[in-house]
Write a protein that holds these residues in place. Structure first.
Motif, short mmCIF file in Angstrom:
data_model
loop_
_atom_site.label_atom_id
_atom_site.label_comp_id
_atom_site.label_asym_id
_atom_site.label_seq_id
_atom_site.Cartn_x
_atom_site.Cartn_y
_atom_site.Cartn_z
N PHE A 12 0.87 -1.18 0.00
CA PHE A 12 0.00 0.00 0.00
C PHE A 12 0.90 1.23 0.00
N ILE A 13 0.85 1.97 -1.10
CA ILE A 13 1.68 3.16 -1.26
C ILE A 13 0.85 4.39 -0.88
N LYS A 14 1.45 5.26 -0.05
CA LYS A 14 0.76 6.47 0.40
C LYS A 14 1.57 7.71 0.04
N ALA A 15 0.96 8.62 -0.70
CA ALA A 15 1.61 9.90 -0.98
C ALA A 15 1.53 10.76 0.27
N ILE A 21 -5.17 13.19 5.32
CA ILE A 21 -6.34 12.71 4.59
C ILE A 21 -6.02 11.38 3.90
N VAL A 22 -4.90 11.33 3.20
CA VAL A 22 -4.52 10.13 2.44
C VAL A 22 -4.40 8.90 3.36
N ASP A 23 -3.86 9.09 4.55
CA ASP A 23 -3.70 7.97 5.48
C ASP A 23 -5.02 7.31 5.84
N GLN A 24 -6.12 8.02 5.69
CA GLN A 24 -7.43 7.45 5.98
C GLN A 24 -7.78 6.34 4.99
N ALA A 25 -7.27 6.44 3.76
CA ALA A 25 -7.50 5.36 2.79
C ALA A 25 -6.83 4.08 3.26
N TYR A 26 -5.63 4.23 3.79
CA TYR A 26 -4.92 3.07 4.32
C TYR A 26 -5.69 2.47 5.50
N ASP A 27 -6.15 3.32 6.40
CA ASP A 27 -6.91 2.84 7.55
C ASP A 27 -8.18 2.11 7.11
N GLY A 28 -8.90 2.69 6.15
CA GLY A 28 -10.11 2.05 5.63
C GLY A 28 -9.82 0.73 4.94
N PHE A 29 -8.70 0.69 4.23
CA PHE A 29 -8.29 -0.54 3.54
C PHE A 29 -7.99 -1.63 4.55
N ALA A 40 -4.28 -11.33 5.44
CA ALA A 40 -3.49 -10.60 4.45
C ALA A 40 -2.32 -9.91 5.14
N GLU A 41 -1.21 -9.90 4.45
CA GLU A 41 -0.02 -9.19 4.91
C GLU A 41 0.03 -7.89 4.12
N ILE A 42 -0.15 -6.77 4.81
CA ILE A 42 -0.21 -5.47 4.16
C ILE A 42 0.99 -4.65 4.63
N GLU A 43 1.79 -4.21 3.68
CA GLU A 43 2.96 -3.39 3.99
C GLU A 43 2.75 -2.00 3.40
N ALA A 44 2.98 -0.98 4.20
CA ALA A 44 2.81 0.40 3.76
C ALA A 44 4.15 1.00 3.35
N PHE A 45 4.10 1.82 2.31
CA PHE A 45 5.27 2.53 1.81
C PHE A 45 4.87 3.97 1.56
N ASP A 46 5.72 4.90 1.95
CA ASP A 46 5.45 6.32 1.75
C ASP A 46 6.29 6.88 0.61
N VAL A 47 5.68 7.76 -0.17
CA VAL A 47 6.39 8.49 -1.22
C VAL A 47 6.05 9.97 -1.05
N PRO A 48 6.91 10.86 -1.57
CA PRO A 48 6.65 12.29 -1.38
C PRO A 48 5.29 12.74 -1.93
N GLY A 49 4.98 12.33 -3.15
CA GLY A 49 3.73 12.76 -3.77
C GLY A 49 3.20 11.69 -4.71
N ALA A 50 2.08 12.00 -5.34
CA ALA A 50 1.43 11.04 -6.23
C ALA A 50 2.31 10.65 -7.41
N ASP A 67 1.01 -9.68 -4.22
CA ASP A 67 -0.09 -10.14 -5.06
C ASP A 67 -0.88 -8.96 -5.62
N ALA A 68 -0.78 -7.82 -4.96
CA ALA A 68 -1.50 -6.62 -5.39
C ALA A 68 -0.81 -5.39 -4.81
N ILE A 69 -1.01 -4.27 -5.49
CA ILE A 69 -0.45 -3.00 -5.03
C ILE A 69 -1.57 -1.96 -5.07
N VAL A 70 -1.70 -1.23 -3.98
CA VAL A 70 -2.70 -0.16 -3.88
C VAL A 70 -1.94 1.15 -3.67
N ALA A 71 -2.36 2.20 -4.34
CA ALA A 71 -1.70 3.49 -4.21
C ALA A 71 -2.74 4.57 -3.91
N ALA A 72 -2.46 5.41 -2.92
CA ALA A 72 -3.41 6.44 -2.51
C ALA A 72 -2.76 7.81 -2.51
#
Length: 156
Positions: A12-15, A21-29, A40-50, A67-72
């Protein structure tokens, strides 16, 4: 007939722009995944922006670990048209990562018009990102179930 799925590994990639606000998508996920994607094993990764999300998504996909990548991200209209280019590049980039690597990529990247950092809009988008994160968990569940179904067909 739905097959039981192995525990999924999801990146799960978070800008970091508008992280509160963006972190709420991770929490909801994560909350929805507890039911929809048990163990499920969910690993979060931070990036500066989208804009940085597709490259990291590709690097993560190429590891073979996920198996999947989610980006918010929240890409706001700051009064110039740059946001349109960024949002389009991000969604196209994520789609290309999935097509090139075979690892499905999901976008919880929203581009609201007229976003201003006022309490009412912050509250709205905070709640909206929780909902979109949960919807992304359902989309991941559906796509991984379909992948498992296709794998079963290929092995027969």
């Amino acid at each position: 007939m739905t097959e039981a799925l192995k525990p999924a590994r999801i990146a799960f990639i978070k800008a970091r722009w508008h992280a509160e606000i963006v972190d709420q998508a991770y929490d909801g996920f994560v909350a929805a995944a507890q039911t929809l994607l048990p163990a499920a094993e969910i690993e979060a990764f931070d990036v500066p922006g989208a804009f940085e999300m597709p490259l990291l998504a590709k690097k993560l996909a190429q590891t073979g670990r996920y198996d999947a990548i989610v980006a918010a991200a929240l890409v706001v209209d700051g009064g110039i048209y740059r946001h349109d280019f960024v949002a389009g590049a991000v969604v196209t980039g994520l789609m290309n990562v999935g097509l090139e690597t075979g690892v499905p990529c999901f976008s919880v990247s929203l581009t609201p018009h007229n976003f201003q950092p006022v309490d009412s809009l912050i509250a709205y988008y905070t709640a909206h990102f929780v909902k979109k994160g949960a919807e992304a968990a359902e989309a991941v569940r559906q796509v991984l179930a379909l992948d498992a179904q296709l794998a079963a067909l290929a092995s027969t």
